[in-house]
Scaffold this motif. Structure first.
Motif, PDB file in Angstrom:
ATOM      1  N   LYS A   1      28.943 -36.736 -12.519  1.00 41.07           N
ATOM      2  CA  LYS A   1      28.046 -35.884 -11.733  1.00 41.07           C
ATOM      3  C   LYS A   1      28.837 -34.948 -10.822  1.00 41.07           C
ATOM      4  O   LYS A   1      28.534 -33.748 -10.712  1.00 41.07           O
ATOM      5  N   ALA A   2      29.881 -35.485 -10.191  1.00 40.93           N
ATOM      6  CA  ALA A   2      30.716 -34.664  -9.306  1.00 40.93           C
ATOM      7  C   ALA A   2      31.456 -33.592 -10.095  1.00 40.93           C
ATOM      8  O   ALA A   2      31.604 -32.451  -9.627  1.00 40.93           O
ATOM      9  N   ASP A   3      31.924 -33.930 -11.296  1.00 40.08           N
ATOM     10  CA  ASP A   3      32.624 -32.944 -12.129  1.00 40.08           C
ATOM     11  C   ASP A   3      31.707 -31.789 -12.492  1.00 40.08           C
ATOM     12  O   ASP A   3      32.100 -30.613 -12.446  1.00 40.08           O
ATOM     13  N   LEU A   4      30.480 -32.106 -12.875  1.00 39.92           N
ATOM     14  CA  LEU A   4      29.527 -31.055 -13.231  1.00 39.92           C
ATOM     15  C   LEU A   4      29.210 -30.165 -12.033  1.00 39.92           C
ATOM     16  O   LEU A   4      29.170 -28.935 -12.144  1.00 39.92           O
ATOM     17  N   ALA A   5      28.992 -30.788 -10.884  1.00 40.49           N
ATOM     18  CA  ALA A   5      28.692 -30.012  -9.674  1.00 40.49           C
ATOM     19  C   ALA A   5      29.856 -29.099  -9.315  1.00 40.49           C
ATOM     20  O   ALA A   5      29.662 -27.936  -8.930  1.00 40.49           O
ATOM     21  N   SER A   6      31.076 -29.615  -9.444  1.00 35.42           N
ATOM     22  CA  SER A   6      32.258 -28.821  -9.132  1.00 35.42           C
ATOM     23  C   SER A   6      32.386 -27.628 -10.074  1.00 35.42           C
ATOM     24  O   SER A   6      32.708 -26.505  -9.644  1.00 35.42           O
ATOM     25  N   GLU A   7      32.142 -27.850 -11.335  1.00 36.90           N
ATOM     26  CA  GLU A   7      32.233 -26.754 -12.309  1.00 36.90           C
ATOM     27  C   GLU A   7      31.200 -25.672 -12.017  1.00 36.90           C
ATOM     28  O   GLU A   7      31.482 -24.479 -12.137  1.00 36.90           O
ATOM     29  N   ARG A   8      29.992 -26.074 -11.635  1.00 43.42           N
ATOM     30  CA  ARG A   8      28.944 -25.088 -11.356  1.00 43.42           C
ATOM     31  C   ARG A   8      29.274 -24.281 -10.102  1.00 43.42           C
ATOM     32  O   ARG A   8      29.059 -23.066 -10.057  1.00 43.42           O
ATOM     33  N   ALA A   9      29.816 -24.964  -9.083  1.00 45.86           N
ATOM     34  CA  ALA A   9      30.213 -24.243  -7.874  1.00 45.86           C
ATOM     35  C   ALA A   9      31.338 -23.267  -8.177  1.00 45.86           C
ATOM     36  O   ALA A   9      31.355 -22.132  -7.676  1.00 45.86           O
ATOM     37  N   ALA A  10      32.286 -23.691  -9.020  1.00 48.47           N
ATOM     38  CA  ALA A  10      33.394 -22.810  -9.391  1.00 48.47           C
ATOM     39  C   ALA A  10      32.896 -21.595 -10.157  1.00 48.47           C
ATOM     40  O   ALA A  10      33.398 -20.479  -9.971  1.00 48.47           O
ATOM     41  N   GLU A  11      31.917 -21.787 -11.007  1.00 49.91           N
ATOM     42  CA  GLU A  11      31.379 -20.654 -11.771  1.00 49.91           C
ATOM     43  C   GLU A  11      30.691 -19.658 -10.849  1.00 49.91           C
ATOM     44  O   GLU A  11      30.825 -18.438 -11.006  1.00 49.91           O
ATOM     45  N   ARG A  12      29.944 -20.165  -9.856  1.00 51.67           N
ATOM     46  CA  ARG A  12      29.321 -19.245  -8.905  1.00 51.67           C
ATOM     47  C   ARG A  12      30.380 -18.483  -8.106  1.00 51.67           C
ATOM     48  O   ARG A  12      30.221 -17.300  -7.805  1.00 51.67           O
ATOM     49  N   ALA A  13      31.503 -19.169  -7.787  1.00 54.83           N
ATOM     50  CA  ALA A  13      32.592 -18.492  -7.072  1.00 54.83           C
ATOM     51  C   ALA A  13      33.224 -17.423  -7.956  1.00 54.83           C
ATOM     52  O   ALA A  13      33.582 -16.337  -7.477  1.00 54.83           O
ATOM     53  N   ARG A  14      33.362 -17.706  -9.251  1.00 54.86           N
ATOM     54  CA  ARG A  14      33.961 -16.716 -10.168  1.00 54.86           C
ATOM     55  C   ARG A  14      33.087 -15.469 -10.263  1.00 54.86           C
ATOM     56  O   ARG A  14      33.590 -14.329 -10.237  1.00 54.86           O
ATOM     57  N   VAL A  15      31.784 -15.660 -10.357  1.00 55.01           N
ATOM     58  CA  VAL A  15      30.868 -14.513 -10.419  1.00 55.01           C
ATOM     59  C   VAL A  15      30.972 -13.692  -9.141  1.00 55.01           C
ATOM     60  O   VAL A  15      31.006 -12.454  -9.168  1.00 55.01           O
ATOM     61  N   ARG A  16      31.063 -14.380  -8.020  1.00 60.05           N
ATOM     62  CA  ARG A  16      31.182 -13.681  -6.737  1.00 60.05           C
ATOM     63  C   ARG A  16      32.495 -12.904  -6.655  1.00 60.05           C
ATOM     64  O   ARG A  16      32.533 -11.763  -6.166  1.00 60.05           O
ATOM     65  N   ALA A  17      33.581 -13.512  -7.142  1.00 57.90           N
ATOM     66  CA  ALA A  17      34.880 -12.836  -7.132  1.00 57.90           C
ATOM     67  C   ALA A  17      34.888 -11.636  -8.069  1.00 57.90           C
ATOM     68  O   ALA A  17      35.530 -10.605  -7.785  1.00 57.90           O
ATOM     69  N   THR A  18      34.188 -11.742  -9.195  1.00 55.82           N
ATOM     70  CA  THR A  18      34.103 -10.614 -10.134  1.00 55.82           C
ATOM     71  C   THR A  18      33.384  -9.437  -9.481  1.00 55.82           C
ATOM     72  O   THR A  18      33.788  -8.275  -9.623  1.00 55.82           O
ATOM     73  N   ASP A  19      32.318  -9.729  -8.753  1.00 50.18           N
ATOM     74  CA  ASP A  19      31.592  -8.687  -8.019  1.00 50.18           C
ATOM     75  C   ASP A  19      32.488  -8.067  -6.948  1.00 50.18           C
ATOM     76  O   ASP A  19      32.513  -6.844  -6.754  1.00 50.18           O
TER      77      ASP A  19
END
Length: 644
Positions: free
Chosen positions: A501-519
């Motif tokens: 569960k923690a791994d999945l949550a971490s991956e989702r948070a990282a993906e949101r950070a990547r989208v933000r960094a791309t913007d």
């Protein structure tokens, strides 16, 4: 003589003492530890054996004394017992002897020898023993040895040991090479630098977006259950000889404190101390040394300083301007107070003859250069009263009694186990308790069994087998038997659900950070990184100074991905988002110190030589580790008590 000899290996000596790398061959052979006839006059028997070769208490005492003297000389008397303890000098002295025995055994195994003729030729041609281009002569060598308290035989055997060590070193490492590409890569690592600005885009917590459902957790686990495989673990039964438990059994009476003080009063006697200042002008240890001056130039500079002081100039002012002892110059040359034997002999002898307020003539020391010494005052020999040392005596007596009790218990357990007794039988006989560990993972160790060697041994034992030897842990000594082997297995989802569960949550948070960094990057391309960051509620930072390869890029830390982005970007360009621990970073290179082909052509030979030396050291350390397996090192169970 000894100090002149030490200069030839000054670099190695510093590595040995200050970095505590005991496997460096040049270090311990430069310590003037005798390699033969060590049994003569031995005051206390064998402390340890290396491949059957004994290390005696006499050898150890000489090794410890030599190392302590050199540390005191290098610190110019500013060495106290606490510093000796921090340096781990007792263990270093023992390890130097262990390494010396290993070198001798390995050299013999490979058929390497140094005969008397070769030794004589080496002594006669040694640069450290030359004066005006010629060998200084046996009489002068003996005179200098006597000044250092070193016998001629001891010196010759230390030279033989060094030569033997050099031959072994050459035999093992002469094939070490580095390629031109490796040299260039290392030069770039040392010399290329960048200054960057950066913004870290992280993902603010969002429980709704990041928290996976049970179905998603199950799907993730079923997709790759091997990712959560639990490695083999082992459970041991153990007996612990616990120092704290033993300490609770020890008491010291007031009468015992008083008796110890009266019987050991000399231990609490502070010898006469000289308080002095000096001006030092250093002499080059070698003609091409960067530090110091040629002999005659150093003498003239020191004489000029002495003339100024004798003409009425303030000693402290001259010391601040002239002295090359960085440690004392800023204090006006003040060395504090020191007892006899704490300084190099030449300095020590000169200072002892001066009265308070007197200034010496020039004093030449073989280890540093020219000194001008002023004795400021003397502190007479004095006894510390019992009231000041009572708690120190108490702690010492308690420690010794705990150590003695522990040694006795360890020996009792080891003897019983060697006779085939089981842990539970030994526990009943000694009053100890058999305990059981939690599952131990390979390579991990936790209190109370916080010993990597113990855990490694647990993975060597067969089920039900008992290790006969004790293992040092933070709370004392432990004996183990293998109670259970838990094979490696893929766990049930219920065992690792929280982790998945923690791994999945971490991956989702990282993906949101990547989208933000791309913007962020898209905006920065148009309006600059600082404006883009401000508009998005982020913070733009920069490295205060240019940084080299492998160094931290500000608070982003260091990683291969960051390094590649920083060094491959043209100056002024904005990077793609780079994954870092807390999210994604976007960089822009502000400055770059680029690769200088001309400077590289000039320096590449020196870089290559340094790389070869480092690889030789690494290879030799690995070789000596293997030598320890060929020639086991056996230490007495009561070793610490004997050398304490």
């Amino acid at each position: 003589m000894a100090l002149a000899f030490m200069r030839r290996h000054k670099k190695w000596f510093h590595i040995f003492l200050w970095m505590t790398i005991p496997a460096m061959i040049i270090a311990f052979v430069a310590l003037y530890i005798p390699t033969e006839n060590a049994q003569a006059g031995d005051p206390g028997g064998v402390l340890a054996e290396v491949g059957g070769q004994p290390i005696t208490l006499g050898e150890y005492q000489r090794a410890y004394r030599r190392q302590r003297e050199r540390l005191e000389q290098m610190s110019q008397g500013r060495l106290d017992p606490a510093m000796l303890e921090r340096f781990g000098l007792k263990e270093q002295a023992l390890q130097s002897l262990v390494e010396q025995k290993l070198v001798a055994l390995e050299a013999h195994r490979l058929g390497l020898v140094v005969d008397d003729e070769t030794l004589a030729r080496e002594i006669a041609t040694s640069p450290a023993l030359q004066e005006n281009g010629q060998f200084m002569g046996a009489a002068e060598v003996r005179r200098r040895l006597e000044l250092r308290g070193i016998s001629e035989q001891e010196f010759q055997e230390s030279m033989r040991a060094e030569m033997l060590g050099q031959r072994l070193l050459s035999a093992i490492t002469d094939g070490v090479t580095v390629t031109p590409a490796e040299v260039e890569r290392e030069y770039r690592r040392r010399n290329e630098q960048v200054k960057v600005e950066y913004v870290l885009a992280n993902a603010p917590p969002d429980a709704a977006a990041d928290t996976p459902t049970d179905a998603e957790v199950s799907q993730r686990f079923q997709k790759n259950p091997e990712a959560y495989r639990i490695p083999e673990k082992r459970v041991v039964s153990y007996l612990l000889v616990d120092e704290q438990a033993l300490r609770a059994r020890v008491t010291v009476t007031e009468g015992e404190l008083d008796s110890y003080y009266r019987e050991h009063k000399a231990e609490f006697r502070t010898p006469e101390e000289t308080c002095a200042s000096h001006i030092l002008v250093k002499v080059k240890a070698e003609p091409d040394a960067k530090e110091g001056h040629p002999e005659e130039e150093a003498r003239k500079l020191a004489q000029a300083a002495l003339d100024q002081v004798r003409a009425g100039a303030d000693f402290a002012t001259v010391a601040k301007k002239v002295s090359e002892d960085k440690g004392s110059a800023e204090r006006g040359g003040d060395l504090g107070c020191f007892g006899r034997g704490r300084m190099v002999p030449e300095f020590d002898n000169a200072a002892s003859k001066l009265q308070p307020g007197q200034i010496s003539d020039l004093v030449k020391s073989s280890s540093f250069g020219y000194h001008v010494i002023r004795v400021n005052s003397r502190i007479e020999e004095r006894d510390q009263p019992l009231s000041q040392v009572k708690e120190m005596i108490r702690a010492n007596l308690v420690s010794k009694r705990v150590q003695s009790l522990g040694t006795t218990q360890v020996q009792q357990v080891a003897t019983a186990l060697a006779r085939g007794r089981k842990l539970d039988e030994v526990a009943r006989e000694t009053g100890l308790t058999v305990q059981k560990s939690g599952p131990l993972a390979r390579g991990a160790s936790e209190p109370p069994l916080d010993s990597p060697a113990l855990v490694a041994r647990a993975f060597e034992l067969k089920a039900g087998e008992t290790a006969k030897e004790p293992f040092g842990v933070s709370s004392g000594q432990a004996f183990i038997a293998l109670a259970e082997v838990q094979p490696s297995r893929v766990p049930a989802l219920s065992d690792v659900q929280a982790q998945v569960k923690a791994d999945l949550a971490s991956e989702r948070a990282a993906e949101r950070a990547r989208v933000r960094a791309t913007d962020l990057r898209a905006r920065a391309e148009k309006e600059g990184l600082e404006k883009a960051a401000s508009a998005m509620g982020l913070v733009r930072k920069e490295t205060p100074t240019p940084v080299g390869r492998g160094m931290d890029l500000g608070d982003l830390g260091a990683s291969l991905a960051l390094e590649q982005a920083a060094y491959e970007l043209p100056v002024g360009s904005v990077s793609e988002p780079v994954r870092v621990g807390a999210g994604y970073a976007v960089l822009r290179v502000l400055e770059r110190k680029a690769f200088d082909a001309a400077a590289f052509a000039k320096d590449k030979d020196a870089v290559a030589a340094g790389m070869r030396d480092a690889r030789k050291q690494q290879l030799f350390r690995a070789y000596m580790t293997q030598a320890r397996q060929r020639f086991p090192v056996e230490r007495r169970a009561d070793l610490d008590q004997l050398i304490g």
